[in-house]
Design a protein around this motif. Structure first.
Motif, PDB file in Angstrom:
ATOM      1  N   LEU A 255       0.825  -1.205   0.000  1.00  8.57           N
ATOM      2  CA  LEU A 255       0.000   0.000   0.000  1.00  8.57           C
ATOM      3  C   LEU A 255       0.860   1.256   0.000  1.00  8.57           C
ATOM      4  N   ALA A 256       1.948   1.220   0.743  1.00  7.47           N
ATOM      5  CA  ALA A 256       2.877   2.350   0.803  1.00  7.47           C
ATOM      6  C   ALA A 256       4.230   1.835   1.249  1.00  7.47           C
ATOM      7  N   VAL A 257       5.273   2.298   0.579  1.00 10.27           N
ATOM      8  CA  VAL A 257       6.646   1.916   0.930  1.00 10.27           C
ATOM      9  C   VAL A 257       7.475   3.189   0.993  1.00 10.27           C
ATOM     10  N   THR A 258       8.130   3.414   2.112  1.00 10.98           N
ATOM     11  CA  THR A 258       9.023   4.557   2.263  1.00 10.98           C
ATOM     12  C   THR A 258      10.450   4.041   2.392  1.00 10.98           C
ATOM     13  N   ALA A 259      11.376   4.890   2.819  1.00 11.97           N
ATOM     14  CA  ALA A 259      12.763   4.458   2.962  1.00 11.97           C
ATOM     15  C   ALA A 259      12.947   3.492   4.122  1.00 11.97           C
ATOM     16  N   ARG A 260      12.119   3.612   5.147  1.00  9.72           N
ATOM     17  CA  ARG A 260      12.339   2.818   6.357  1.00  9.72           C
ATOM     18  C   ARG A 260      11.106   2.085   6.871  1.00  9.72           C
ATOM     19  N   ALA A 261      10.011   2.140   6.125  1.00  6.64           N
ATOM     20  CA  ALA A 261       8.777   1.493   6.576  1.00  6.64           C
ATOM     21  C   ALA A 261       7.956   1.062   5.369  1.00  6.64           C
ATOM     22  N   ALA A 262       7.028   0.141   5.627  1.00  9.32           N
ATOM     23  CA  ALA A 262       6.144  -0.330   4.563  1.00  9.32           C
ATOM     24  C   ALA A 262       4.836  -0.806   5.186  1.00  9.32           C
ATOM     25  N   ALA A 263       3.760  -0.647   4.429  1.00  9.31           N
ATOM     26  CA  ALA A 263       2.448  -1.179   4.803  1.00  9.31           C
ATOM     27  C   ALA A 263       1.979  -2.064   3.661  1.00  9.31           C
ATOM     28  N   LEU A 264       1.591  -3.299   3.988  1.00  2.88           N
ATOM     29  CA  LEU A 264       1.144  -4.253   2.980  1.00  2.88           C
ATOM     30  C   LEU A 264      -0.176  -4.874   3.429  1.00  2.88           C
ATOM     31  N   ARG A 265      -1.048  -5.088   2.475  1.00  4.60           N
ATOM     32  CA  ARG A 265      -2.329  -5.741   2.768  1.00  4.60           C
ATOM     33  C   ARG A 265      -2.206  -7.229   2.525  1.00  4.60           C
ATOM     34  N   LEU A 266      -2.662  -8.018   3.491  1.00  4.61           N
ATOM     35  CA  LEU A 266      -2.666  -9.473   3.367  1.00  4.61           C
ATOM     36  C   LEU A 266      -4.069  -9.894   2.919  1.00  4.61           C
ATOM     37  N   PRO A 267      -4.246 -10.262   1.660  1.00  2.94           N
ATOM     38  CA  PRO A 267      -5.579 -10.500   1.102  1.00  2.94           C
ATOM     39  C   PRO A 267      -6.137 -11.875   1.475  1.00  2.94           C
TER      40      PRO A 267
ATOM     41  N   ARG B 111      11.930  -0.356  10.672  1.00  6.19           N
ATOM     42  CA  ARG B 111      13.369  -0.641  10.797  1.00  6.19           C
ATOM     43  C   ARG B 111      13.936  -1.202   9.490  1.00  6.19           C
ATOM     44  N   LEU B 112      13.441  -0.675   8.366  1.00 11.51           N
ATOM     45  CA  LEU B 112      13.972  -1.066   7.062  1.00 11.51           C
ATOM     46  C   LEU B 112      15.124  -0.135   6.684  1.00 11.51           C
ATOM     47  N   GLU B 113      15.919  -0.569   5.712  1.00 11.50           N
ATOM     48  CA  GLU B 113      17.036   0.229   5.215  1.00 11.50           C
ATOM     49  C   GLU B 113      16.649   0.878   3.888  1.00 11.50           C
ATOM     50  N   PRO B 114      17.082   2.120   3.651  1.00  8.42           N
ATOM     51  CA  PRO B 114      16.737   2.790   2.395  1.00  8.42           C
ATOM     52  C   PRO B 114      17.333   2.084   1.178  1.00  8.42           C
ATOM     53  N   ASP B 115      16.623   2.221   0.069  1.00  9.22           N
ATOM     54  CA  ASP B 115      17.075   1.736  -1.236  1.00  9.22           C
ATOM     55  C   ASP B 115      17.578   0.293  -1.155  1.00  9.22           C
ATOM     56  N   THR B 116      16.753  -0.547  -0.554  1.00  5.39           N
ATOM     57  CA  THR B 116      17.114  -1.950  -0.344  1.00  5.39           C
ATOM     58  C   THR B 116      15.993  -2.838  -0.878  1.00  5.39           C
ATOM     59  N   LEU B 117      16.395  -3.913  -1.549  1.00  4.10           N
ATOM     60  CA  LEU B 117      15.433  -4.873  -2.067  1.00  4.10           C
ATOM     61  C   LEU B 117      15.124  -5.906  -0.988  1.00  4.10           C
ATOM     62  N   TYR B 118      13.851  -6.079  -0.700  1.00  2.00           N
ATOM     63  CA  TYR B 118      13.408  -7.054   0.300  1.00  2.00           C
ATOM     64  C   TYR B 118      12.519  -8.098  -0.353  1.00  2.00           C
ATOM     65  N   ARG B 119      12.566  -9.289   0.211  1.00  4.87           N
ATOM     66  CA  ARG B 119      11.618 -10.347  -0.160  1.00  4.87           C
ATOM     67  C   ARG B 119      10.775 -10.663   1.072  1.00  4.87           C
ATOM     68  N   LEU B 120       9.465 -10.714   0.859  1.00  2.05           N
ATOM     69  CA  LEU B 120       8.545 -10.991   1.962  1.00  2.05           C
ATOM     70  C   LEU B 120       7.835 -12.310   1.705  1.00  2.05           C
ATOM     71  N   ARG B 121       7.890 -13.179   2.694  1.00  5.42           N
ATOM     72  CA  ARG B 121       7.169 -14.437   2.643  1.00  5.42           C
ATOM     73  C   ARG B 121       6.151 -14.452   3.783  1.00  5.42           C
ATOM     74  N   VAL B 122       4.903 -14.721   3.423  1.00  3.49           N
ATOM     75  CA  VAL B 122       3.823 -14.861   4.400  1.00  3.49           C
ATOM     76  C   VAL B 122       3.212 -16.231   4.218  1.00  3.49           C
ATOM     77  N   ALA B 123       2.971 -16.924   5.308  1.00  2.00           N
ATOM     78  CA  ALA B 123       2.458 -18.297   5.249  1.00  2.00           C
ATOM     79  C   ALA B 123       1.205 -18.368   4.373  1.00  2.00           C
ATOM     80  N   GLY B 124       1.240 -19.290   3.407  1.00  2.00           N
ATOM     81  CA  GLY B 124       0.095 -19.502   2.540  1.00  2.00           C
ATOM     82  C   GLY B 124      -0.015 -18.548   1.379  1.00  2.00           C
ATOM     83  N   MET B 125       0.971 -17.662   1.195  1.00  2.00           N
ATOM     84  CA  MET B 125       0.921 -16.678   0.113  1.00  2.00           C
ATOM     85  C   MET B 125       2.170 -16.768  -0.749  1.00  2.00           C
ATOM     86  N   ASP B 126       2.054 -16.244  -1.965  1.00  2.00           N
ATOM     87  CA  ASP B 126       3.210 -16.158  -2.845  1.00  2.00           C
ATOM     88  C   ASP B 126       4.186 -15.104  -2.333  1.00  2.00           C
TER      89      ASP B 126
END
Length: 517
Positions: free
Chosen positions: A6-18, A55-70
């Protein structure tokens, strides 16, 4: 199925789990892991539909894994530089104006010296400060354990004038231009502004005398908001707590393209007019994953108010408000539209939310003299527990000094002109009501402009509140007390897929005694 950023900044992110059936909370907790390119990871448990990461780092690629989701990848924004606010003095007490003035001066200087796109970090601690103005192209990061608190004493408190030199509305009160005390945090005309982090903003309403004069003017101004954003564009509000606002808690006024996610909005139940989130004359606003517990409406969507002499040069419409996965507790209303709606409120949707113990669930309120239109309102997949009146639409709302006058409350047709409000298009779908107290729905329109196109689909009343007593379902004259009613409509076009839910009982008392003008 995969998480949706939903929104990603340099140090934070909000994601919807559908997740199917998720409202504010998930049906069951889900484990997650966040992996950076070097292979290290962080793990946690999500119990809410909006997953907040900090507590994220700026300009960094992250991978997110949530149980039961791609799995998904996302990259944080770059940051032009991070500066920790220095030299701040801890508050000795809420009335320590020397500390409040000094801290505000240091914060203002730090903001002025930030590079474009830079981040100002408020470090852990309890910091008292006079109101501070934010600017474009900056991030304010509230660290864990950081509290930015307004003082209890309003001496030297800045005041926003009703209008600027070009006539633009700055200060306001209930939809009209009016001088008001500046909010502890405020911004005017800012673009690309971010406020984020797990810290807290405290508006100081619990100190001082703010809550003792809710409808008055003192020292030439109305009460301040907790966070006031005027004519701002591209704003992100992520993860922080905000509490004890002197009046409305978060007030975007004339803003566009705003995302607010993962906030906690609190005020005592007896604090007057401490609405949670009031987008007014705004476009394209997303409100997601916010927990509300306030002294007035949780969310109140507004579009300004026509003045007593017909003044309307300050009005703009509100359009495109999306409310998802929020929790509304206590409060007078879950989602309220109006009564300041003279500029027009269109295309508002509340989906996948929980309401607990609010006086009303979905509420639309207006009256003769407002003008404007409300259209395209939808409520889908919402659960209400212990809500008094689940759906209330009232075109005889008795607000303002003349609210009880005959011309406002008369049930006979009045002439139609620019001051006649209109309501057209309300969809209620897949809504569950538990412990209903007063009425599932009360729709009271004007004889000259009945409410049009109300559709109710798959409304379920699972239980009734056995302790409830008959009360008025809304604020209009000449209506009767109600207890455990279903759907009632007068001067309203109501279509329900379950005809058994439509009551033939009247809303208006059979004998009406008019109050003279």
């Amino acid at each position: 199925m995969k998480p949706i950023p939903l929104a990603v900044t340099a140090r934070a992110a909000a994601l919807r789990l559908p997740v199917s059936g998720a409202l504010y909370h998930l049906p069951r907790p889900l484990g997650w892991s966040l992996i950076v390119p070097d292979g290290s990871d962080r793990r946690g448990i999500a119990d809410a539909a909006i997953l907040m990461l900090d507590r994220l780092e700026p300009d960094t690629l992250y991978r997110l894994r949530v149980a039961g989701m791609d799995e998904i990848e996302f990259r944080t924004r770059a940051c032009a530089g991070m500066h920790v606010a220095a030299g701040l003095v801890p508050a000795r007490d809420p009335g320590d104006l020397d500390a409040a003035r000094g801290n505000a001066s240091r914060l203002v200087a730090a903001i002025a010296n930030l590079p474009r796109g830079g981040t100002l970090v408020l470090p852990p601690g309890d910091w008292l400060a006079m109101p501070v103005a934010l600017r474009s192209d900056m991030v304010l990061h509230l660290s864990h354990g950081a509290v930015l608190r307004a003082p209890s004493d309003r001496r030297d408190w800045p005041i926003l004038p009703a209008r600027d030199g070009q006539g633009r509305m700055l200060g306001s009160w209930e939809g009209l231009p009016a001088a008001c005390f500046a909010a502890p945090l405020h911004a005017i005309g800012a673009e690309r502004l971010v406020i984020e982090g797990p810290g807290t903003l405290d508006g100081g309403g619990a100190q001082g005398d703010w809550w003792t004069w809710p409808k008055d003017t003192r020292d030439g101004a109305r009460r301040p908001r907790g966070l006031h954003l005027v004519d701002c564009h591209d704003v992100i509000l992520l993860g922080f707590s905000i509490r004890n606002a002197p009046s409305w808690t978060i007030h975007p006024q004339g803003c566009s393209d705003l995302v607010a996610a993962g906030l906690q909005v609190d005020a005592p139940p007896d604090s007057p007019n401490t609405d949670g989130f009031n987008p007014e004359m705004c476009r394209n606003v997303l409100i997601a994953g916010i927990r509300f517990s306030v002294g007035d409406d949780c969310i109140a969507v507004k579009a300004g108010k026509r003045g007593p002499l017909g003044e309307d040069d300050h009005l703009r419409e509100t359009r495109g408000i999306r409310i998802r996965h929020c929790l509304m507790q206590r409060g007078h209303g879950g989602l309220v539209i109006g009564s300041e709606m003279s500029g027009g409120v269109h295309d508002v949707a509340i989906e996948d939310c929980e309401m607990r113990g609010t006086d009303r669930g979905l509420r639309i309120k207006t009256r003769r003299g407002r003008g404007g239109a409300v259209s395209g309102i939808a409520m889908r997949r919402v659960r209400m527990d212990g809500v008094g009146t689940a759906i209330s639409v009232n075109a005889h709302y008795h607000c303002d000094a003349d609210g009880h006058a005959h011309r406002v409350q008369d049930r006979a047709p009045a002439p139609v002109d620019a001051t006649t409000p209109r309501i057209d298009g309300i969809l209620v779908e897949d809504v569950t009501i538990r412990d209903l107290a007063h009425a599932a729905g009360c729709f009271l329109g004007l004889a000259e402009t009945p409410i049009r196109n109300i559709r109710v689909r798959n409304l379920r009343i699972e239980s009734l509140d056995p302790t409830a007593r008959p009360v008025l379902p809304d604020m209009a004259d000449h209506i009767r007390p109600m207890l455990h009613e279903t759907l009632l409509a007068e001067q309203a076009d109501l279509d329900c897929d379950d005809p058994g839910l439509i009551s033939t009982a009247p809303i208006t008392l059979q004998e009406v005694t008019h109050v003279p003008d």
